[in-house]
Design an enzyme around this catalytic site. Structure first.
Site, PDB file in Angstrom:
ATOM      1  N   ASN A  13      -1.705   6.426  -0.615  1.00 66.11           N
ATOM      2  CA  ASN A  13      -2.909   5.610  -0.799  1.00 66.11           C
ATOM      3  C   ASN A  13      -3.835   6.414  -1.706  1.00 66.11           C
ATOM      4  OD1 ASN A  13      -5.353   4.248   1.598  1.00 66.11           O
ATOM      5  ND2 ASN A  13      -4.940   3.666  -0.484  1.00 66.11           N
ATOM      6  N   GLN A  46      -8.669   2.845  -4.139  1.00 62.80           N
ATOM      7  CA  GLN A  46     -10.115   2.848  -3.890  1.00 62.80           C
ATOM      8  C   GLN A  46     -10.782   3.956  -4.705  1.00 62.80           C
ATOM      9  OE1 GLN A  46      -8.134   2.395  -0.915  1.00 62.80           O
ATOM     10  NE2 GLN A  46      -8.671   0.220  -0.964  1.00 62.80           N
ATOM     11  N   ASN A  66     -13.140  -1.023  -3.981  1.00 66.60           N
ATOM     12  CA  ASN A  66     -11.760  -1.424  -4.235  1.00 66.60           C
ATOM     13  C   ASN A  66     -11.502  -1.539  -5.732  1.00 66.60           C
ATOM     14  OD1 ASN A  66     -10.999  -1.756  -1.433  1.00 66.60           O
ATOM     15  ND2 ASN A  66     -12.323  -3.569  -1.440  1.00 66.60           N
ATOM     16  N   CYS A  75     -12.427   3.593   4.960  1.00 71.99           N
ATOM     17  CA  CYS A  75     -11.110   3.920   4.412  1.00 71.99           C
ATOM     18  C   CYS A  75     -10.623   5.180   5.106  1.00 71.99           C
ATOM     19  CB  CYS A  75     -11.203   4.133   2.898  1.00 71.99           C
ATOM     20  SG  CYS A  75      -9.613   4.512   2.136  1.00 71.99           S
ATOM     21  N   ASN A  77      -7.609   6.870   5.032  1.00 71.71           N
ATOM     22  CA  ASN A  77      -7.000   7.867   4.164  1.00 71.71           C
ATOM     23  C   ASN A  77      -8.040   8.478   3.238  1.00 71.71           C
ATOM     24  OD1 ASN A  77      -4.254   7.637   5.040  1.00 71.71           O
ATOM     25  ND2 ASN A  77      -4.090   5.723   3.918  1.00 71.71           N
ATOM     26  N   ASN A 160     -13.836  -1.987   8.999  1.00 71.76           N
ATOM     27  CA  ASN A 160     -13.462  -3.052   8.076  1.00 71.76           C
ATOM     28  C   ASN A 160     -12.516  -3.989   8.827  1.00 71.76           C
ATOM     29  OD1 ASN A 160     -11.296  -1.295   8.220  1.00 71.76           O
ATOM     30  ND2 ASN A 160     -11.090  -0.975   6.033  1.00 71.76           N
ATOM     31  N   HIS A 162      -9.394  -6.357  10.050  1.00 74.83           N
ATOM     32  CA  HIS A 162      -7.940  -6.316   9.980  1.00 74.83           C
ATOM     33  C   HIS A 162      -7.322  -7.486  10.727  1.00 74.83           C
ATOM     34  CE1 HIS A 162      -7.357  -2.229   8.293  1.00 74.83           C
ATOM     35  NE2 HIS A 162      -8.558  -2.051   8.794  1.00 74.83           N
ATOM     36  N   GLU A 211      -4.114  -4.860   1.349  1.00 75.30           N
ATOM     37  CA  GLU A 211      -5.531  -4.598   1.501  1.00 75.30           C
ATOM     38  C   GLU A 211      -6.357  -5.597   0.691  1.00 75.30           C
ATOM     39  OE1 GLU A 211      -6.982  -0.648   1.227  1.00 75.30           O
ATOM     40  OE2 GLU A 211      -5.047   0.257   1.687  1.00 75.30           O
ATOM     41  N   CYS A 220      -2.349   2.706   4.446  1.00 78.29           N
ATOM     42  CA  CYS A 220      -3.706   2.268   4.784  1.00 78.29           C
ATOM     43  C   CYS A 220      -4.062   2.915   6.110  1.00 78.29           C
ATOM     44  CB  CYS A 220      -3.777   0.742   4.880  1.00 78.29           C
ATOM     45  SG  CYS A 220      -5.401   0.106   5.388  1.00 78.29           S
ATOM     46  N   GLY A 223      -5.611   0.585   8.529  1.00 74.86           N
ATOM     47  CA  GLY A 223      -4.563  -0.348   8.926  1.00 74.86           C
ATOM     48  C   GLY A 223      -3.668   0.226  10.005  1.00 74.86           C
TER      49      GLY A 223
END
Length: 282
Positions: A13, A46, A66, A75, A77, A160, A162, A211, A220, A223
């Site tokens: 990522n 990102q 993004n 985020c 990662n 965020n 999901h 994403e 992600c 995620g």
């Protein structure tokens, strides 16, 4: 204008990281998109800025955008990469814990070594209004229609939104269409990251994520947190889970409601560079 940047990734990522500790964020939406173009720019999933903290309890703030120029709230990662970047900049020592301010609020990171970071991602939020997800009552399963398919999903926010779908075959061609449909589904007012998870056993998951604003990614972090949280809520996994993504594996620890969730994984530097900002001030 020449823009200096660091290119980093967390299990594939990938990010462009900008040092904005002593200057304002220098790019508009069109310039973010140009920088993110993998053919004519640098390319990233990102863009991350490291800035002075707004919250006095935090050491630094990080902004997230993004590829399409839209802002992101969190985020997983990316925050690990921020911690490794701060260590290389001399602002974070090995073994230290520090609070960082994300667009969704504070998180705590601890640098285990120069390339391994663990992050307190906060407690997963299942309340529909906080995701946000258009339904009256929280539930472990929701049935929604995406294209010609009726899907059973879990919905959760990790800072965020999901949507999590349990599947038996991550190579199913239908997922290529379902990912974008879920990311833009009308039930998610702000869009969603669409995760497709295959449970191998109570401690091992495999995951693919489409994403919002970035498309399919090799990994992600939020995620992985979301998939574990949804399956844990259903009683299908233990408190510690390895989540295998196309780019690598993350460890997720969560003891359930009333506890924060921890994510552990690597952060890697790829290269440093300069990019000529189109339309920027010379």
């Amino acid at each position: 204008m020449q823009l200096r940047f660091s290119k980093m990734h967390g299990i594939g990522n990938d990010f462009v990281v900008l040092d904005c500790r002593h200057r304002g964020f220098p790019l508009d939406t069109a310039q973010i998109r140009a920088l993110g173009d993998r053919h004519t720019g640098v390319g990233f999933d990102q863009l991350i800025s490291v800035e002075p903290a707004r919250d006095p309890s935090c050491a630094f703030y990080y902004g997230i955008w993004n590829t399409d120029g839209s802002p992101s709230g969190q985020c997983g990662n990316g925050v690990r990469c921020v911690a490794a970047w701060l260590h290389r900049a001399g602002a974070l020592a090995l073994g230290d814990s520090v609070r960082l301010e994300s667009p969704s609020g504070p998180v705590t990171v601890r640098l285990l070594d120069a390339h391994e970071v663990t992050v307190d991602m906060g407690e997963p939020m299942f309340e529909p209004a906080r995701i946000p997800f258009a339904t009256a009552q929280p539930a472990p399963h929701y049935a929604i229609t995406a294209g010609d398919a009726t899907l059973e999903i879990g919905a959760v926010s990790m800072g965020n939104p999901h949507a999590v779908v349990a599947v038996q075959d991550l190579a199913d061609p239908a997922l290529q269409q379902l990912g974008p449909l879920l990311s833009g589904h009308e039930h998610f007012a702000q869009g969603a990251n669409a995760g497709f998870v295959h449970r191998l056993d109570r401690t091992h998951l495999r995951l693919r994520v489409h994403e919002r604003g970035a498309g399919w990614t090799l990994a992600c972090g939020t995620g992985a947190c979301a998939a574990m949280a949804v399956l844990h809520q259903r009683g299908e996994v233990d408190d510690r889970v390895q989540v295998e993504l196309p780019g690598g594996t993350l460890r997720i620890d969560w003891a359930g409601p009333g506890h924060t969730l921890w994510m552990t994984g690597p952060a890697t530097f790829a290269f440093e560079g300069e990019w000529t900002v189109p339309g920027g001030t010379p």
